[in-house]
Design a protein around this motif. Structure first.
Motif, PDB file in Angstrom:
ATOM      1  N   ALA A 175       0.935  -1.330   0.034  1.00 51.75           N
ATOM      2  CA  ALA A 175       0.043   0.096   0.046  1.00 51.75           C
ATOM      3  C   ALA A 175       1.028   1.256  -0.023  1.00 51.75           C
ATOM      4  N   LEU A 176       2.079   1.152   0.888  1.00 51.47           N
ATOM      5  CA  LEU A 176       2.890   2.433   0.851  1.00 51.47           C
ATOM      6  C   LEU A 176       3.267   2.637  -0.562  1.00 51.47           C
TER       7      LEU A 176
ATOM      8  N   GLY B  79      -7.407  -2.387  -7.294  1.00 53.28           N
ATOM      9  CA  GLY B  79      -7.359  -3.142  -8.350  1.00 53.28           C
ATOM     10  C   GLY B  79      -5.977  -3.590  -8.519  1.00 53.28           C
ATOM     11  N   ILE B  80      -4.965  -2.544  -8.341  1.00 50.84           N
ATOM     12  CA  ILE B  80      -3.662  -2.973  -8.333  1.00 50.84           C
ATOM     13  C   ILE B  80      -3.093  -4.123  -7.361  1.00 50.84           C
ATOM     14  N   LEU B  81      -3.689  -4.136  -5.868  1.00 50.73           N
ATOM     15  CA  LEU B  81      -3.267  -5.068  -5.026  1.00 50.73           C
ATOM     16  C   LEU B  81      -3.918  -6.460  -4.947  1.00 50.73           C
ATOM     17  N   GLY B  82      -5.317  -6.272  -5.719  1.00 51.82           N
ATOM     18  CA  GLY B  82      -5.937  -7.640  -6.004  1.00 51.82           C
ATOM     19  C   GLY B  82      -6.322  -8.242  -4.388  1.00 51.82           C
TER      20      GLY B  82
ATOM     21  N   SER C 291      -9.813  -6.340   3.566  1.00 50.87           N
ATOM     22  CA  SER C 291      -8.561  -6.388   3.851  1.00 50.87           C
ATOM     23  C   SER C 291      -7.913  -4.997   3.529  1.00 50.87           C
ATOM     24  N   LEU C 292      -8.026  -4.571   2.513  1.00 50.15           N
ATOM     25  CA  LEU C 292      -7.209  -3.221   2.132  1.00 50.15           C
ATOM     26  C   LEU C 292      -7.670  -2.075   3.191  1.00 50.15           C
ATOM     27  N   ASN C 293      -9.049  -2.063   3.667  1.00 47.87           N
ATOM     28  CA  ASN C 293      -9.534  -1.091   4.806  1.00 47.87           C
ATOM     29  C   ASN C 293      -8.832  -1.363   6.041  1.00 47.87           C
ATOM     30  N   ARG C 294      -8.601  -2.612   5.895  1.00 48.07           N
ATOM     31  CA  ARG C 294      -7.772  -2.793   7.585  1.00 48.07           C
ATOM     32  C   ARG C 294      -6.591  -2.331   7.509  1.00 48.07           C
ATOM     33  N   VAL C 295      -5.967  -2.483   6.391  1.00 42.12           N
ATOM     34  CA  VAL C 295      -4.580  -1.862   6.208  1.00 42.12           C
ATOM     35  C   VAL C 295      -4.378  -0.364   6.223  1.00 42.12           C
ATOM     36  N   LEU C 296      -5.321   0.032   5.348  1.00 44.60           N
ATOM     37  CA  LEU C 296      -5.532   1.407   5.347  1.00 44.60           C
ATOM     38  C   LEU C 296      -5.632   2.173   6.613  1.00 44.60           C
TER      39      LEU C 296
ATOM     40  N   ILE D  78      -0.285   7.649   6.185  1.00 46.67           N
ATOM     41  CA  ILE D  78      -1.263   7.848   4.908  1.00 46.67           C
ATOM     42  C   ILE D  78      -2.395   8.846   5.163  1.00 46.67           C
ATOM     43  N   GLU D  79      -2.513   9.962   4.021  1.00 44.53           N
ATOM     44  CA  GLU D  79      -3.642  10.687   4.384  1.00 44.53           C
ATOM     45  C   GLU D  79      -4.603  10.584   3.493  1.00 44.53           C
ATOM     46  N   SER D  80      -5.982  10.374   3.844  1.00 42.91           N
ATOM     47  CA  SER D  80      -7.203  10.196   2.875  1.00 42.91           C
ATOM     48  C   SER D  80      -7.965  11.612   2.759  1.00 42.91           C
TER      49      SER D  80
END
Length: 169
Positions: free
Chosen positions: A56-57, A73-76, A81-86, A95-97
């Protein structure tokens, strides 16, 4: 067929496609990946992060302002799962959203200064290993290596890879 120039050589040059050579290539990929990830894994361990955090970084660094959907899409990986990481990376100030200007539902991702520092440390470690390997193998081997990796990519991933290589999102 033997009478054609190069016909015998063609058979010999296809020996790299034997099951044994393919097995060795597969095993080399496994062991190379272990080496490639070992240095970043040690750095990530001190943050209680894993490889998903690193990826992600990396991709937020490569495409500042990328959307969560693009990163998915990139990480698949799954959205959950991505929400947990972000969430961890945002909560830890790496990271800033930001809300999208045209579509308020979109979330655009940027590295903070701390996130950029961590990404640099991770990438520096991998670049050092890759630079040493490239130097050892030489330019022709590096070009062949890249060609093999690109040929292994699914068409959509190759498109995304080439887009990143060209500086796109």
């Amino acid at each position: 067929m033997r009478d054609r120039p190069g016909a015998g050589q063609r058979g010999e040059t296809l020996l790299f496609l034997t099951d044994e050579h393919l097995r060795k290539g597969i095993e080399a990929m496994f062991f190379a990946y272990r080496g490639f990830t070992a240095d970043p894994d040690r750095i990530l361990e001190s943050y209680s992060y894993g490889r998903a955090h690193h990826r992600a970084l990396h991709f937020v660094h490569r495409s500042p302002g990328t959307t969560v959907n693009n990163l998915l899409g990139i990480l698949g990986v799954t959205k959950q799962s991505l929400n947990r990481v972000l969430r961890a990376l945002i909560d830890d100030g790496l990271i800033e959203s930001r809300v999208g200007h045209t579509d308020k539902r979109e979330r655009h991702l940027y590295l903070t200064e701390r996130g950029s520092d961590l990404e640099s440390a991770l990438s520096d470690a991998q670049r050092a290993r890759m630079r040493a390997a490239f130097r050892s193998a030489g330019p022709e081997a590096v070009a062949g290596f890249r060609a093999v990796l690109e040929a292994m990519m699914d068409p959509e991933m190759r498109r995304r890879y080439l887009s990143l290589s060209e500086g796109g999102h």
